[in-house]
Motif scaffolding. Structure first.
Motif, mmCIF file in Angstrom:
data_model
loop_
_atom_site.group_PDB
_atom_site.id
_atom_site.type_symbol
_atom_site.label_atom_id
_atom_site.label_comp_id
_atom_site.label_asym_id
_atom_site.label_seq_id
_atom_site.Cartn_x
_atom_site.Cartn_y
_atom_site.Cartn_z
ATOM 1 N N GLY A 126 0.798 -1.216 0.000
ATOM 2 C CA GLY A 126 0.000 0.000 0.000
ATOM 3 C C GLY A 126 0.831 1.265 0.000
ATOM 4 N N ALA A 127 0.464 2.190 0.909
ATOM 5 C CA ALA A 127 1.059 3.534 0.903
ATOM 6 C C ALA A 127 2.586 3.500 0.950
ATOM 7 C CB ALA A 127 0.512 4.327 2.090
ATOM 8 N N ARG A 128 3.144 2.498 1.631
ATOM 9 C CA ARG A 128 4.610 2.477 1.741
ATOM 10 C C ARG A 128 5.289 2.252 0.397
ATOM 11 N NH1 ARG A 128 3.119 -2.630 2.820
ATOM 12 N NH2 ARG A 128 4.545 -4.365 2.431
ATOM 13 N N ARG A 129 4.549 1.786 -0.603
ATOM 14 C CA ARG A 129 5.131 1.606 -1.947
ATOM 15 C C ARG A 129 4.941 2.849 -2.825
ATOM 16 N NH1 ARG A 129 7.995 -2.396 -0.381
ATOM 17 N NH2 ARG A 129 6.877 -4.347 -0.046
ATOM 18 N N ALA A 130 4.212 3.843 -2.330
ATOM 19 C CA ALA A 130 3.869 4.991 -3.178
ATOM 20 C C ALA A 130 5.115 5.681 -3.757
ATOM 21 C CB ALA A 130 2.995 5.970 -2.409
ATOM 22 N N PRO A 131 6.164 5.963 -2.935
ATOM 23 C CA PRO A 131 7.339 6.635 -3.526
ATOM 24 C C PRO A 131 7.977 5.800 -4.644
ATOM 25 C CG PRO A 131 7.417 6.688 -1.112
ATOM 26 C CD PRO A 131 6.298 5.766 -1.484
ATOM 27 N N LEU A 132 8.012 4.491 -4.451
ATOM 28 C CA LEU A 132 8.601 3.626 -5.480
ATOM 29 C C LEU A 132 7.743 3.645 -6.744
ATOM 30 C CD1 LEU A 132 10.575 1.525 -6.564
ATOM 31 C CD2 LEU A 132 9.236 -0.239 -5.383
ATOM 32 N N ILE A 133 6.422 3.571 -6.563
ATOM 33 C CA ILE A 133 5.531 3.584 -7.739
ATOM 34 C C ILE A 133 5.703 4.891 -8.503
ATOM 35 C CG2 ILE A 133 3.085 3.629 -8.448
ATOM 36 C CD1 ILE A 133 2.569 1.565 -6.203
ATOM 37 N N LYS A 134 5.820 5.990 -7.780
ATOM 38 C CA LYS A 134 6.005 7.296 -8.436
ATOM 39 C C LYS A 134 7.295 7.269 -9.259
ATOM 40 C CE LYS A 134 5.961 12.244 -7.865
ATOM 41 N NZ LYS A 134 6.898 12.302 -8.978
ATOM 42 N N GLY A 145 -0.996 -1.532 -8.866
ATOM 43 C CA GLY A 145 -0.810 -1.785 -7.432
ATOM 44 C C GLY A 145 -1.558 -3.053 -7.015
ATOM 45 N N HIS A 146 -1.310 -3.510 -5.807
ATOM 46 C CA HIS A 146 -1.957 -4.743 -5.326
ATOM 47 C C HIS A 146 -2.036 -4.657 -3.808
ATOM 48 C CE1 HIS A 146 -1.967 -9.479 -5.574
ATOM 49 N NE2 HIS A 146 -2.713 -9.055 -4.573
ATOM 50 N N ILE A 147 -3.266 -4.573 -3.280
ATOM 51 C CA ILE A 147 -3.453 -4.469 -1.819
ATOM 52 C C ILE A 147 -4.506 -5.477 -1.364
ATOM 53 C CG2 ILE A 147 -2.666 -2.077 -1.553
ATOM 54 C CD1 ILE A 147 -5.552 -1.129 -1.770
ATOM 55 N N GLY A 148 -4.679 -5.536 -0.036
ATOM 56 C CA GLY A 148 -5.565 -6.546 0.543
ATOM 57 C C GLY A 148 -4.708 -7.735 0.922
ATOM 58 N N ASP A 176 -4.560 3.306 1.430
ATOM 59 C CA ASP A 176 -3.565 2.684 0.543
ATOM 60 C C ASP A 176 -3.959 2.879 -0.920
ATOM 61 O OD1 ASP A 176 -1.880 1.801 2.530
ATOM 62 O OD2 ASP A 176 -2.699 -0.244 2.593
ATOM 63 N N ALA A 177 -5.241 2.636 -1.210
ATOM 64 C CA ALA A 177 -5.703 2.761 -2.594
ATOM 65 C C ALA A 177 -5.500 4.191 -3.082
ATOM 66 C CB ALA A 177 -7.176 2.355 -2.697
ATOM 67 N N ARG A 178 -5.828 5.159 -2.236
ATOM 68 C CA ARG A 178 -5.643 6.556 -2.611
ATOM 69 C C ARG A 178 -4.161 6.865 -2.860
ATOM 70 N NH1 ARG A 178 -8.478 11.163 -2.137
ATOM 71 N NH2 ARG A 178 -9.892 9.871 -3.344
ATOM 72 N N ALA A 179 -3.312 6.349 -1.980
ATOM 73 C CA ALA A 179 -1.870 6.611 -2.119
ATOM 74 C C ALA A 179 -1.335 6.008 -3.425
ATOM 75 C CB ALA A 179 -1.118 6.034 -0.921
ATOM 76 N N ILE A 197 -16.028 -3.097 1.236
ATOM 77 C CA ILE A 197 -14.839 -2.230 1.221
ATOM 78 C C ILE A 197 -14.306 -2.097 -0.207
ATOM 79 C CG2 ILE A 197 -12.545 -1.834 2.254
ATOM 80 C CD1 ILE A 197 -14.982 -1.984 4.223
ATOM 81 N N ALA A 198 -14.312 -3.219 -0.938
ATOM 82 C CA ALA A 198 -13.834 -3.188 -2.332
ATOM 83 C C ALA A 198 -14.685 -2.218 -3.149
ATOM 84 C CB ALA A 198 -13.903 -4.584 -2.929
ATOM 85 N N GLN A 199 -15.986 -2.221 -2.893
ATOM 86 C CA GLN A 199 -16.857 -1.318 -3.651
ATOM 87 C C GLN A 199 -16.583 0.156 -3.301
ATOM 88 O OE1 GLN A 199 -20.771 -2.682 -4.234
ATOM 89 N NE2 GLN A 199 -21.558 -0.671 -4.851
ATOM 90 N N LEU A 200 -16.344 0.398 -2.012
ATOM 91 C CA LEU A 200 -16.008 1.768 -1.603
ATOM 92 C C LEU A 200 -14.732 2.244 -2.288
ATOM 93 C CD1 LEU A 200 -16.368 2.328 2.267
ATOM 94 C CD2 LEU A 200 -17.427 3.611 0.388
ATOM 95 N N VAL A 201 -13.721 1.377 -2.273
ATOM 96 C CA VAL A 201 -12.449 1.725 -2.928
ATOM 97 C C VAL A 201 -12.713 2.015 -4.403
ATOM 98 C CG1 VAL A 201 -10.185 0.839 -3.638
ATOM 99 C CG2 VAL A 201 -11.005 0.372 -1.333
ATOM 100 N N THR A 202 -13.502 1.144 -5.023
ATOM 101 C CA THR A 202 -13.797 1.277 -6.457
ATOM 102 C C THR A 202 -14.509 2.600 -6.755
ATOM 103 O OG1 THR A 202 -13.954 -1.117 -6.606
ATOM 104 C CG2 THR A 202 -14.957 0.129 -8.402
ATOM 105 N N GLU A 203 -15.471 2.943 -5.912
ATOM 106 C CA GLU A 203 -16.220 4.192 -6.141
ATOM 107 C C GLU A 203 -15.323 5.421 -5.996
ATOM 108 O OE1 GLU A 203 -20.429 2.317 -4.583
ATOM 109 O OE2 GLU A 203 -19.457 3.846 -3.352
#
Ligand code: KIV
Length: 304
Positions: A126-134, A145-148, A176-179, A197-203
């Motif tokens: 999740g968020a801890r991978r954000a700098p690497l993804i950027k 990305g891949h979380i859960g 995490d999804a936002r990050a 929760i998956a639906q909330l993330v998706t929305e």
């Protein structure tokens, strides 16, 4: 199948993922690890093909994905690449290939893109991978990305279990999804999380979510191809729907072959090659032998 092809004939690309989500189209994703399977999946009109590190479980015979190497992923991805024309080809970065520093991770991701032909890489966290993804995205490497449930964290998680069950865990998933999205991820896999929760993330996300064990509210669904085809040995997870029983079909085909060989009914005359008459005559003279009159088998296997 033809329906799927006609419905979305154009090449699936990284930008088209977001466009599909905006149009409200559900995307379909399957894993592949070899050329024939990849080609069949692509020709069936599947949108995203993932060379998952589930390779470790379903092809290499490991208990989990931890031992899978970058070379194994590069090799599988290169093989799959040759069978894929339309789908977006995504390759997993295996455990250890992005954990020891951004420069190493960029080098390893570039191997999957440049040597193996992937169009995006996927990595867990999740968020801890954000700098690497950027950083990867800045280097022109699209990232999923891949979380859960992140199988590479199996030891830390203590097994393969439903994630995001508590308020705190659900909040972390949303953050995490936002990050990941803010860092530039082009899609997000949600594995084994409650469907609410998956639906909330998706929305909330503007990039597609790809669910596995995450309910019908995700933008896309992914399954491991061996699970879908019934080509596995362990009991599958409740989120798997098995559409065929290839293990049974393959066992049946092999057993029938073995029976035919043991009964002397394979190969038949039509499945073997006859010496041409002229050559037979010449050989018999030159070698001074009597050539066997081949015990041709009838279709039933009786000697004719
Ligand atoms: O490795 C894999 O196959 C995956 C999918 C299950 C999402 O990561």
């Amino acid at each position: 199948m033809a329906y799927l092809k006609q419905q979305r004939p154009e090449k699936v690309t990284v930008p088209s993922l977001r466009a599909s989500k905006e149009r409200g189209e559900r995307l379909v994703c399957l894993t592949a690890y070899d050329y024939p399977t990849a080609r069949i999946i692509d020709e069936a009109g599947i949108d995203i093909i993932l060379v998952g590190d589930s390779l470790g479980n379903v092809v290499l015979g490991y208990d989990n994905t931890i031992p899978v190497t970058l070379d194994e992923m590069v090799n599988a991805t290169r093989t799959v690449r040759r069978g894929v024309a339309r789908a977006l080809l995504v390759a997993d970065m295996p455990y250890g290939s992005y954990h020891t520093g951004a420069d190493v991770a960029v080098g390893n991701a570039l191997r999957l893109i440049k040597e193996a032909g992937a169009e995006a890489v996927k990595l867990e966290g999740g968020a801890r991978r954000a700098p690497l993804i950027k950083r990867l995205v800045d280097e022109e490497i699209p990232v999923v990305g891949h979380i859960g449930l992140t199988p590479q964290s199996v030891h830390k998680l203590g097994g393969f279990r439903l994630q995001g069950k508590t308020t705190q865990a659900a909040r972390t998933l949303l953050d995490d999804a936002r990050a990941l999205e803010d860092a530039g991820a082009c899609a997000i896999v949600l594995e084994v999380v409650p469907r609410e929760i998956a639906q909330l993330v998706t929305e909330r996300a503007s990039v597609p979510t790809i669910g596995i064990g995450a309910g019908a509210g995700c933008d896309a669904q992914v399954l491991v191809i061996h699970d879908l085809l019934g080509l596995m040995f362990d009991k599958s997870f409740r989120h798997v729907r098995q559409y065929a029983n290839l293990r049974e079909s393959v066992t049946d085909a092999i057993s029938r072959f073995a029976e035919d060989v043991r009964a002397g009914v394979f190969p038949s005359e039509a499945e073997s090659y006859k010496l041409p008459d002229a050559a037979a005559t010449e050989m018999a003279t030159e070698l001074d032998v009597e050539l066997p009159t081949t015990p041709a088998l009838t279709e039933k296997g009786d000697k004719g």
